[in-house]
Design a protein around this motif. Sequence first.
Motif, PDB file in Angstrom:
ATOM      1  N   LEU A 233      -7.788  -1.484  -7.476  1.00 38.98           N
ATOM      2  CA  LEU A 233      -6.468  -1.847  -6.966  1.00 38.98           C
ATOM      3  C   LEU A 233      -6.547  -2.298  -5.514  1.00 38.98           C
ATOM      4  N   LEU A 234      -7.314  -1.554  -4.710  1.00 38.62           N
ATOM      5  CA  LEU A 234      -7.473  -1.926  -3.307  1.00 38.62           C
ATOM      6  C   LEU A 234      -8.213  -3.258  -3.172  1.00 38.62           C
ATOM      7  N   GLN A 235      -9.187  -3.478  -4.055  1.00 36.42           N
ATOM      8  CA  GLN A 235      -9.917  -4.748  -4.018  1.00 36.42           C
ATOM      9  C   GLN A 235      -8.994  -5.918  -4.360  1.00 36.42           C
ATOM     10  N   ALA A 236      -8.102  -5.717  -5.312  1.00 38.36           N
ATOM     11  CA  ALA A 236      -7.155  -6.771  -5.678  1.00 38.36           C
ATOM     12  C   ALA A 236      -6.172  -7.044  -4.534  1.00 38.36           C
ATOM     13  N   GLU A 237      -5.750  -5.961  -3.875  1.00 40.41           N
ATOM     14  CA  GLU A 237      -4.856  -6.127  -2.729  1.00 40.41           C
ATOM     15  C   GLU A 237      -5.551  -6.877  -1.603  1.00 40.41           C
ATOM     16  N   TYR A 238      -6.810  -6.536  -1.345  1.00 36.20           N
ATOM     17  CA  TYR A 238      -7.580  -7.209  -0.289  1.00 36.20           C
ATOM     18  C   TYR A 238      -7.786  -8.688  -0.619  1.00 36.20           C
ATOM     19  N   LEU A 239      -8.042  -8.962  -1.892  1.00 34.54           N
ATOM     20  CA  LEU A 239      -8.235 -10.351  -2.311  1.00 34.54           C
ATOM     21  C   LEU A 239      -6.959 -11.167  -2.089  1.00 34.54           C
ATOM     22  N   LEU A 240      -5.801 -10.593  -2.442  1.00 33.95           N
ATOM     23  CA  LEU A 240      -4.541 -11.304  -2.243  1.00 33.95           C
ATOM     24  C   LEU A 240      -4.282 -11.547  -0.755  1.00 33.95           C
TER      25      LEU A 240
ATOM     26  N   ASP B 124      -8.922   9.173  -3.797  1.00 29.88           N
ATOM     27  CA  ASP B 124      -8.258   7.889  -4.048  1.00 29.88           C
ATOM     28  C   ASP B 124      -7.093   7.686  -3.082  1.00 29.88           C
ATOM     29  N   LEU B 125      -6.339   8.761  -2.861  1.00 29.40           N
ATOM     30  CA  LEU B 125      -5.213   8.672  -1.925  1.00 29.40           C
ATOM     31  C   LEU B 125      -5.706   8.476  -0.499  1.00 29.40           C
ATOM     32  N   LEU B 126      -6.807   9.143  -0.136  1.00 31.27           N
ATOM     33  CA  LEU B 126      -7.357   8.968   1.212  1.00 31.27           C
ATOM     34  C   LEU B 126      -7.830   7.533   1.434  1.00 31.27           C
ATOM     35  N   SER B 127      -8.384   6.911   0.392  1.00 36.11           N
ATOM     36  CA  SER B 127      -8.835   5.516   0.510  1.00 36.11           C
ATOM     37  C   SER B 127      -7.664   4.591   0.773  1.00 36.11           C
ATOM     38  N   VAL B 128      -6.554   4.839   0.060  1.00 32.30           N
ATOM     39  CA  VAL B 128      -5.354   4.028   0.271  1.00 32.30           C
ATOM     40  C   VAL B 128      -4.808   4.232   1.681  1.00 32.30           C
ATOM     41  N   GLN B 129      -4.774   5.486   2.126  1.00 27.86           N
ATOM     42  CA  GLN B 129      -4.264   5.779   3.468  1.00 27.86           C
ATOM     43  C   GLN B 129      -5.161   5.159   4.546  1.00 27.86           C
ATOM     44  N   LEU B 130      -6.458   5.193   4.319  1.00 29.80           N
ATOM     45  CA  LEU B 130      -7.385   4.575   5.275  1.00 29.80           C
ATOM     46  C   LEU B 130      -7.167   3.066   5.349  1.00 29.80           C
ATOM     47  N   ARG B 131      -6.983   2.428   4.212  1.00 33.02           N
ATOM     48  CA  ARG B 131      -6.708   0.993   4.216  1.00 33.02           C
ATOM     49  C   ARG B 131      -5.375   0.715   4.926  1.00 33.02           C
ATOM     50  N   ARG B 132      -4.420   1.599   4.760  1.00 32.12           N
ATOM     51  CA  ARG B 132      -3.127   1.435   5.441  1.00 32.12           C
ATOM     52  C   ARG B 132      -3.301   1.491   6.951  1.00 32.12           C
ATOM     53  N   LYS B 133      -4.148   2.376   7.444  1.00 31.77           N
ATOM     54  CA  LYS B 133      -4.420   2.464   8.878  1.00 31.77           C
ATOM     55  C   LYS B 133      -5.147   1.216   9.374  1.00 31.77           C
ATOM     56  N   GLU B 134      -6.029   0.679   8.560  1.00 32.72           N
ATOM     57  CA  GLU B 134      -6.715  -0.549   8.945  1.00 32.72           C
ATOM     58  C   GLU B 134      -5.732  -1.708   9.104  1.00 32.72           C
ATOM     59  N   LEU B 135      -4.773  -1.765   8.179  1.00 31.34           N
ATOM     60  CA  LEU B 135      -3.752  -2.807   8.288  1.00 31.34           C
ATOM     61  C   LEU B 135      -2.920  -2.637   9.549  1.00 31.34           C
ATOM     62  N   GLU B 136      -2.577  -1.429   9.903  1.00 30.68           N
ATOM     63  CA  GLU B 136      -1.798  -1.182  11.113  1.00 30.68           C
ATOM     64  C   GLU B 136      -2.581  -1.583  12.356  1.00 30.68           C
ATOM     65  N   SER B 137      -3.870  -1.273  12.368  1.00 28.23           N
ATOM     66  CA  SER B 137      -4.723  -1.674  13.493  1.00 28.23           C
ATOM     67  C   SER B 137      -4.811  -3.204  13.595  1.00 28.23           C
TER      68      SER B 137
ATOM     69  N   LEU C 196       0.822  -1.214   0.000  1.00 31.07           N
ATOM     70  CA  LEU C 196       0.000   0.000   0.000  1.00 31.07           C
ATOM     71  C   LEU C 196       0.856   1.264   0.000  1.00 31.07           C
ATOM     72  N   ASP C 197       2.028   1.191   0.634  1.00 33.22           N
ATOM     73  CA  ASP C 197       2.929   2.347   0.578  1.00 33.22           C
ATOM     74  C   ASP C 197       3.344   2.613  -0.871  1.00 33.22           C
ATOM     75  N   SER C 198       3.617   1.508  -1.594  1.00 29.85           N
ATOM     76  CA  SER C 198       3.958   1.658  -3.006  1.00 29.85           C
ATOM     77  C   SER C 198       2.764   2.174  -3.802  1.00 29.85           C
ATOM     78  N   VAL C 199       1.550   1.659  -3.462  1.00 29.61           N
ATOM     79  CA  VAL C 199       0.345   2.124  -4.158  1.00 29.61           C
ATOM     80  C   VAL C 199       0.120   3.608  -3.890  1.00 29.61           C
ATOM     81  N   ALA C 200       0.370   4.026  -2.637  1.00 33.34           N
ATOM     82  CA  ALA C 200       0.179   5.435  -2.295  1.00 33.34           C
ATOM     83  C   ALA C 200       1.079   6.327  -3.149  1.00 33.34           C
ATOM     84  N   LYS C 201       2.302   5.874  -3.401  1.00 25.58           N
ATOM     85  CA  LYS C 201       3.192   6.651  -4.268  1.00 25.58           C
ATOM     86  C   LYS C 201       2.647   6.713  -5.693  1.00 25.58           C
ATOM     87  N   ASP C 202       2.116   5.547  -6.162  1.00 18.83           N
ATOM     88  CA  ASP C 202       1.557   5.537  -7.512  1.00 18.83           C
ATOM     89  C   ASP C 202       0.343   6.451  -7.613  1.00 18.83           C
TER      90      ASP C 202
END
Length: 453
Positions: free
Chosen positions: A417-424, A208-221, A188-194
């Motif tokens: 992209l986030l859906q594909a990441e979640y699926l993996l 779009d960037l906020l969605s990626v950052q929110l998913r990143r916070k969910e992963l940290e939690s 997700l850090d790489s996705v955030a850069k993209d």
Amino acid sequence: MRRLIAILSIILSAPLMAQTRLISLSECLEASAGNDLSLENSRLDVLSSKAARTEALWGYLPNISIAAFGYDAVDPMLRITTNEVLGNSDAANVLNEQIRAYAYENGMKPYYEAANYGYGAGISAVQPLYMGGVIDAGNKLAELAVEAAEVKDRIARRDARDSVECRYWLIVSLQEKEKTLCDAARLLDSVAKDVSSAIAAGVATQSDLLSVQLRRKELESGRIMLRNASNLLKMDLFNTIGIEYEYAGLDDIRLSDALDRLPSPESVISGAAAAGDLDESRLLALNVRGAKLEKKLAMGKYKPQLALGASYNYNDLMGQNRPKFNGMAYATVRVPLSSLGKAGIQARRMNYQIQKAENEKQSLDRKLDLKLDKTRMDLETAWAQYGVAQESVAVAEDALKHVTANFKAGLATSSELLQAEYLLRSEKEALIGRMIDYRNAVSAFTSLRPQMP
């Protein structure tokens, strides 16, 4: 310069590496064998049964005892007069009067008395020759108790080992899931850069960037929750098996065995056991033998019993100041006649118990056969599911690569992209679950192998 940077990185990372404490499964099993109090009690049961077996052997030896006796009576326990010897007649009365007169004239007693005091001491030995088979049956029961205690000890150690392995692999699975979240976070850090580059190019929005950052916070939690759950399970495991730890250092303790080093089903299944070879079946077989020996022990009490004895003593029991040594040999025969009717009823009752024990063993053998088949089926099923999960992860990785390429080309959205990441991530977590299922299936199958003494 590069060499200097490499050396500095090794030096700086060395303290961090030194702080990490690795614990293997074999260390946990060894600690459990030495510190689990339930296993210690099981070992004490074995030692107790062995002591009882040695104790039962004394039944074959002579019963040797030393005894001493003494008394001092207020009145003599034996007094004999002329009338008591000759009876009550005129001649006896005349003779008795003459004896009284003579005794008074000479300071004597007109009667005989003894046993006003006495003492004695001696040693005796009794050797049982035949006790109806009671001694032999008792020793065989004691030997059977040792064997049963050893079987129970093996079962207890097997169950403890299975419990440790199950908890160990559960903690390892949480560690692997934590790694999965860390990998997803880096992705997700790489996705955030993209996404930031796409925003600069005008093909993505700030949302779009906020969605990626929110998913990143969910992963940290999620990672924090996994770390806490892992530490809680570590404390439970270490407290049980006696491994010392510090609460502040739990994060630095890692279980070192790899989850993905899985043995093939073929290597696990080789040497599979039959139901009759399992310790549970052996235990019930011992129960049947024990019931038969208990019947023999009970019936022996109704059979004739023969013993030989000898004693040697020193005594003056009549208080005549003439102590002497004496010895004798004797034999005893005991035939319980009045209990023969009860013996037949008791024999029938114990035959019912023997039949019940045999039925229980037969029923358990059938259940164990079914359990063996089920554990083998579970093993093969878990292996097949593990293979499917591996393929699913590969598909999800390809899908993520495809969506990532499309996103960089402006052909896919950040949501895709986030859906594909979640699926993996989901498929990787499912793969970890399948590996744990297979590990547990291997443990369940191997625990049913016959454990040799």
